[in-house]
Design a protein around this motif. Structure first.
Motif, PDB file in Angstrom:
ATOM      1  N   SER A   1      29.312  39.912  77.023  1.00 11.73           N
ATOM      2  CA  SER A   1      30.326  39.906  75.968  1.00 11.73           C
ATOM      3  C   SER A   1      29.979  38.926  74.866  1.00 11.73           C
TER       4      SER A   1
ATOM      5  N   ASP B   1      25.924  47.392  81.247  1.00 11.46           N
ATOM      6  CA  ASP B   1      27.230  47.495  80.605  1.00 11.46           C
ATOM      7  C   ASP B   1      27.006  47.158  79.136  1.00 11.46           C
TER       8      ASP B   1
ATOM      9  N   LYS C   1      34.129  49.085  70.421  1.00 12.66           N
ATOM     10  CA  LYS C   1      33.518  47.906  69.795  1.00 12.66           C
ATOM     11  C   LYS C   1      32.552  48.382  68.702  1.00 12.66           C
TER      12      LYS C   1
END
Ligand SMILES: *Cc1c(COP(=O)(O)O)cnc(C)c1O
Length: 423
Positions: free
Chosen positions: A168, A193, A222
């Motif tokens: 992230s 991911d 995103k």
């Protein structure tokens, strides 16, 4: 029925907030009007448990066509052999994969949350850390980058069943090829991911995990700029490399295991209105306009990082390959919470974030994370990044001067009024 003014007034307020501020949260973006339109439709009324052509409810002819289009488009976009577009979110996609491929108590190896990883990669407060046995790799203290050989050593020691890559708050690209070699050496499955860099990967601007990873999960909201949601893909590993079995002991194809991981494993009825919006967004992501957009996101991020460094800010790994950057504020005698609080008073939204080897709690943190996906959708270019860094630096150098912060806020609001967001 009377209109619910309370809620619609609040929605209007949120719309104004989004229009008048500078949005720099790295995980956010602004969808197009047609993505928004697809979401607010009668499709929300339809139950469609199962998959196109294999539903548990009648009347699914139309949603079958919509979901099939979403699958076809995402496969074209990523060159995937197989996809499931039903996960309600990125976290749901990861839960489905782990349920499908692991048994409770199995070991997983993920990127440390405090170094930029995600909760669903083994954090003790998340299902992934409660149901499975987590181990972690992190970044090198000096370079701020992941040392792939070190990941190999940790994998050899920990012997995980599943290795998870993706993050992230990591501004560098991933070495999927070497990770696959590590996975093969240790008889582990490899999952990427790509929630954050999905838009770059779709248009081949960053390394392609589908070539090397058994399974790839992502969010759709995103850098991919679709509705809030998730999905699962496979490149070519249709075979079941480890003879994973169903609860009844039958060996199954990976795709079929993953489908059952989503439904009935972790979800009920799919959100067909969101799946329609995903299909619209995937079509947009295939366009020349999107390619131009995602290239600009990267140019803007590089420019922004360069400007911060010029002003003496410490960026973890000293730059960025993607849309985001993580800044260590300790050299400025500030913590993440102070920075976030001061900037929001100027209508500049960022988020406080742990930095690798942080000595502060997750509620305070020593860093802030910024990304350029949303401001680029808005139409801002490299020169605008110079101005953004200037404004942020003014606020962070004067966090107790309320008058100055209000002046910055006014400048932000005037500036953003020249870039209308919604029709
Ligand atoms: C954002 C993110 C997720 C979670 O997505 P949600 O849709 O918020 O559940 C999962 N993994 C990574 C790496 C992320 O950055």
């Amino acid at each position: 029925m009377q209109q619910d003014h309370i809620i619609f007034d609040l929605i209007k307020k949120e719309r104004t907030r989004q229009e008048s501020g500078l949005e720099l949260i790295a995980s956010e973006n602004f969808v197009s009007q047609q993505v928004l339109d697809a979401m607010g439709t009668v499709l929300t009324n339809k139950y469609a448990e199962g998959l196109p052509g294999k539903r548990y409810y009648g009347g699914c002819e139309v949603v079958d066509e919509i979901e099939t289009l979403a699958i076809d488009r995402i496969r074209e976009l990523f060159g995937a052999e197989w996809a499931n577009v039903q996960p309600h979110s990125g976290a749901q996609a990861n839960a489905a994969v782990m349920l499908a491929l692991l048994k409770p108590g199995d070991k997983i190896l993920g990127f440390d949350l405090s170094h930029g990883g995600h909760l669903t990669h083994g954090s003790p407060v998340n299902f992934s850390g409660k149901l499975y046995q987590p181990a972690f790799y992190g970044v090198d203290k000096n370079t701020g980058r992941i040392d792939w050989d070190e990941v190999g050593r940790i994998a050899a020691r920990e012997k995980p069943k599943l290795i998870i890559c993706g993050a992230s708050a990591y501004s560098r690209d991933w070495n999927y090829k070497q990770l696959r070699e590590i996975a093969d050496t240790n008889q582990a499955l490899l999952m990427a991911d790509i929630a954050h860099p999905a838009g770059f990967i779709a248009r081949k601007i960053l390394e392609d995990p589908l070539k090397y990873c058994h399974v790839v999960t992502t969010t759709t909201h995103k850098t991919l700029r679709g509705p809030r949601g998730g999905l699962i893909m496979m490149g070519k590993d249709f075979e079941n490399p480890f003879g994973l079995k169903t609860p009844k002991g039958k060996i199954r194809m990976m795709s079929s295991l993953l489908d059952s991981g989503v439904f009935p494993g972790t979800q009920g009825g799919p959100l067909e209105h969101v799946i329609a919006a995903k299909a619209v967004a995937f079509q947009e992501a295939l366009s020349d306009d999107f390619l131009k957009y995602i290239r600009q996101v990267q140019k803007n991020a590089r420019k922004m990082a360069e400007q911060f460094m010029k002003k003496g800010y410490k960026i973890i790994s000293d730059g960025t390959d993607n849309h985001l950057m993580l800044i260590d504020l300790r050299s400025r005698d500030l913590n993440g919470k102070q920075a976030e609080d001061a900037l929001i008073r100027a209508d500049i939204t960022i988020n406080k974030n742990m930095v690798p080897f942080d000595d502060k709690s997750p509620f305070v943190t020593s860093g802030m994370r910024l990304g350029t996906a949303a401001v680029t959708t808005r139409g801002l270019l490299e020169d605008d990044m110079i101005k953004i860094v200037e404004l942020i630096d003014q606020v962070l150098s004067n966090i107790d001067r309320e008058g100055l912060i209000l002046d910055v806020k006014k400048e932000v609001n005037d500036w953003m009024s020249q870039y209308p967001l919604f029709k």
